[in-house]
Design a protein around this motif. Structure first.
Motif, PDB file in Angstrom:
ATOM      1  N   MET A  61      39.741  54.966 -14.863  1.00  0.00           N
ATOM      2  CA  MET A  61      39.738  54.094 -13.697  1.00  0.00           C
ATOM      3  C   MET A  61      40.098  52.672 -14.124  1.00  0.00           C
ATOM      4  O   MET A  61      39.621  52.185 -15.146  1.00  0.00           O
ATOM      5  N   ILE A  62      40.914  52.033 -13.347  1.00  0.00           N
ATOM      6  CA  ILE A  62      41.265  50.635 -13.586  1.00  0.00           C
ATOM      7  C   ILE A  62      40.590  49.798 -12.504  1.00  0.00           C
ATOM      8  O   ILE A  62      40.642  50.128 -11.320  1.00  0.00           O
ATOM      9  N   ARG A  63      39.949  48.733 -12.940  1.00  0.00           N
ATOM     10  CA  ARG A  63      39.261  47.841 -12.001  1.00  0.00           C
ATOM     11  C   ARG A  63      39.311  46.411 -12.531  1.00  0.00           C
ATOM     12  O   ARG A  63      39.628  46.171 -13.683  1.00  0.00           O
ATOM     13  N   ARG A  64      38.952  45.483 -11.680  1.00  0.00           N
ATOM     14  CA  ARG A  64      38.929  44.066 -12.028  1.00  0.00           C
ATOM     15  C   ARG A  64      37.785  43.774 -12.999  1.00  0.00           C
ATOM     16  O   ARG A  64      36.707  44.385 -12.907  1.00  0.00           O
ATOM     17  N   LEU A  65      38.015  42.867 -13.918  1.00  0.00           N
ATOM     18  CA  LEU A  65      36.991  42.427 -14.861  1.00  0.00           C
ATOM     19  C   LEU A  65      35.800  41.842 -14.112  1.00  0.00           C
ATOM     20  O   LEU A  65      35.963  41.085 -13.163  1.00  0.00           O
ATOM     21  N   GLU A  66      34.606  42.202 -14.564  1.00  0.00           N
ATOM     22  CA  GLU A  66      33.375  41.617 -14.044  1.00  0.00           C
ATOM     23  C   GLU A  66      32.723  40.829 -15.166  1.00  0.00           C
ATOM     24  O   GLU A  66      32.976  41.077 -16.348  1.00  0.00           O
ATOM     25  N   LYS A  67      31.872  39.889 -14.803  1.00  0.00           N
ATOM     26  CA  LYS A  67      31.220  39.033 -15.796  1.00  0.00           C
ATOM     27  C   LYS A  67      30.517  39.848 -16.880  1.00  0.00           C
ATOM     28  O   LYS A  67      30.580  39.514 -18.060  1.00  0.00           O
ATOM     29  N   LYS A  68      29.906  40.943 -16.493  1.00  0.00           N
ATOM     30  CA  LYS A  68      29.167  41.781 -17.441  1.00  0.00           C
ATOM     31  C   LYS A  68      30.082  42.446 -18.475  1.00  0.00           C
ATOM     32  O   LYS A  68      29.614  42.927 -19.501  1.00  0.00           O
ATOM     33  N   ASP A  69      31.401  42.466 -18.228  1.00  0.00           N
ATOM     34  CA  ASP A  69      32.366  43.126 -19.112  1.00  0.00           C
ATOM     35  C   ASP A  69      32.872  42.234 -20.245  1.00  0.00           C
ATOM     36  O   ASP A  69      33.490  42.732 -21.187  1.00  0.00           O
ATOM     37  N   ILE A  70      32.640  40.940 -20.150  1.00  0.00           N
ATOM     38  CA  ILE A  70      33.318  39.998 -21.044  1.00  0.00           C
ATOM     39  C   ILE A  70      33.028  40.257 -22.519  1.00  0.00           C
ATOM     40  O   ILE A  70      33.937  40.247 -23.344  1.00  0.00           O
ATOM     41  N   ASP A  71      31.792  40.527 -22.880  1.00  0.00           N
ATOM     42  CA  ASP A  71      31.473  40.756 -24.294  1.00  0.00           C
ATOM     43  C   ASP A  71      32.199  41.976 -24.850  1.00  0.00           C
ATOM     44  O   ASP A  71      32.693  41.954 -25.982  1.00  0.00           O
ATOM     45  N   VAL A  72      32.278  43.038 -24.078  1.00  0.00           N
ATOM     46  CA  VAL A  72      32.983  44.249 -24.519  1.00  0.00           C
ATOM     47  C   VAL A  72      34.479  43.963 -24.635  1.00  0.00           C
ATOM     48  O   VAL A  72      35.120  44.331 -25.629  1.00  0.00           O
ATOM     49  N   VAL A  73      35.044  43.307 -23.641  1.00  0.00           N
ATOM     50  CA  VAL A  73      36.480  43.023 -23.632  1.00  0.00           C
ATOM     51  C   VAL A  73      36.867  42.112 -24.794  1.00  0.00           C
ATOM     52  O   VAL A  73      37.877  42.359 -25.471  1.00  0.00           O
ATOM     53  N   ILE A  74      36.089  41.091 -25.059  1.00  0.00           N
ATOM     54  CA  ILE A  74      36.431  40.173 -26.150  1.00  0.00           C
ATOM     55  C   ILE A  74      36.325  40.881 -27.501  1.00  0.00           C
ATOM     56  O   ILE A  74      37.109  40.611 -28.417  1.00  0.00           O
ATOM     57  N   GLN A  75      35.411  41.817 -27.622  1.00  0.00           N
ATOM     58  CA  GLN A  75      35.307  42.576 -28.871  1.00  0.00           C
ATOM     59  C   GLN A  75      36.522  43.488 -29.053  1.00  0.00           C
ATOM     60  O   GLN A  75      37.059  43.601 -30.161  1.00  0.00           O
ATOM     61  N   ILE A  76      36.991  44.114 -27.980  1.00  0.00           N
ATOM     62  CA  ILE A  76      38.225  44.924 -28.038  1.00  0.00           C
ATOM     63  C   ILE A  76      39.392  44.026 -28.434  1.00  0.00           C
ATOM     64  O   ILE A  76      40.197  44.384 -29.297  1.00  0.00           O
ATOM     65  N   TRP A  77      39.474  42.852 -27.803  1.00  0.00           N
ATOM     66  CA  TRP A  77      40.547  41.904 -28.121  1.00  0.00           C
ATOM     67  C   TRP A  77      40.550  41.572 -29.608  1.00  0.00           C
ATOM     68  O   TRP A  77      41.587  41.609 -30.264  1.00  0.00           O
ATOM     69  N   PHE A  78      39.394  41.256 -30.141  1.00  0.00           N
ATOM     70  CA  PHE A  78      39.274  40.862 -31.544  1.00  0.00           C
ATOM     71  C   PHE A  78      39.671  42.011 -32.473  1.00  0.00           C
ATOM     72  O   PHE A  78      40.487  41.838 -33.385  1.00  0.00           O
ATOM     73  N   GLU A  79      39.103  43.179 -32.260  1.00  0.00           N
ATOM     74  CA  GLU A  79      39.367  44.324 -33.140  1.00  0.00           C
ATOM     75  C   GLU A  79      40.840  44.737 -33.085  1.00  0.00           C
ATOM     76  O   GLU A  79      41.441  45.036 -34.126  1.00  0.00           O
ATOM     77  N   GLU A  80      41.407  44.765 -31.904  1.00  0.00           N
ATOM     78  CA  GLU A  80      42.812  45.176 -31.768  1.00  0.00           C
ATOM     79  C   GLU A  80      43.763  44.139 -32.361  1.00  0.00           C
ATOM     80  O   GLU A  80      44.794  44.499 -32.937  1.00  0.00           O
ATOM     81  N   ASN A  81      43.439  42.866 -32.234  1.00  0.00           N
ATOM     82  CA  ASN A  81      44.296  41.839 -32.844  1.00  0.00           C
ATOM     83  C   ASN A  81      44.258  41.917 -34.363  1.00  0.00           C
ATOM     84  O   ASN A  81      45.282  41.774 -35.016  1.00  0.00           O
ATOM     85  N   LYS A  82      43.090  42.145 -34.920  1.00  0.00           N
ATOM     86  CA  LYS A  82      42.996  42.316 -36.381  1.00  0.00           C
ATOM     87  C   LYS A  82      43.836  43.510 -36.828  1.00  0.00           C
ATOM     88  O   LYS A  82      44.554  43.436 -37.818  1.00  0.00           O
ATOM     89  N   ARG A  83      43.737  44.609 -36.090  1.00  0.00           N
ATOM     90  CA  ARG A  83      44.449  45.837 -36.451  1.00  0.00           C
ATOM     91  C   ARG A  83      45.970  45.669 -36.302  1.00  0.00           C
ATOM     92  O   ARG A  83      46.730  46.015 -37.203  1.00  0.00           O
TER      93      ARG A  83
END
Length: 137
Positions: free
Chosen positions: A1-23
């Motif tokens: 499912m695709i949905r709009r980012l919610e405030k509660k999602d930010i920590d998970v999303v930023i961690q994905i961003w960090f890990e994927e950028n390193k990789r």
């Protein structure tokens, strides 16, 4: 499912961003991404961000500032394509910058009908990058 980012999602999303950028950018020191961590975390709520969720777990996201893709991170399995198609449905054109050394990502966007418009230098990393665009037909 695709949905709009919610405030509660930010920590998970930023961690994905960090890990994927390193990789994906092993040619850039991890310290660069650590230095950008808080800045990107602050920008995310200001952007148009969509997350891809499976079994209530975020597996990827795409972030847009107007028509510019500021981040698109996913953990394969076709998620990136689905997120990009979702963004294409919402926008008549899209653009992004991608490091030239990141050939896998360049090839992905070329398969998705993005065209290289120019070659530039990211002064923050001293790495060459392509500016690419897509337009609906």
């Amino acid at each position: 499912m695709i949905r709009r980012l919610e405030k509660k999602d930010i920590d998970v999303v930023i961690q994905i961003w960090f890990e994927e950028n390193k990789r994906a950018h092993d040619f850039i020191p991890e310290s660069y991404w650590l230095g950008k961590f808080d800045e990107v975390k602050d920008i995310l709520p200001q952007a148009e961000v969509y997350v891809y969720e499976i079994d209530n777990k975020i597996k990827g996201f795409i972030g847009l500032m107007d028509n510019y893709i500021i981040a698109s991170e996913c953990q394969s399995k076709g998620i990136g394509k689905e997120l990009l198609c979702y963004a294409k449905e919402k926008k008549e054109n899209l653009s992004l910058s991608v490091y030239i050394k990141n050939s896998r990502t360049i090839n992905f966007y070329k398969r998705e009908n993005f065209k290289v418009i120019s070659e530039n230098l990211d002064e923050n990393t001293d790495e060459k990058e392509f500016y690419m665009t897509w337009e609906s037909k």
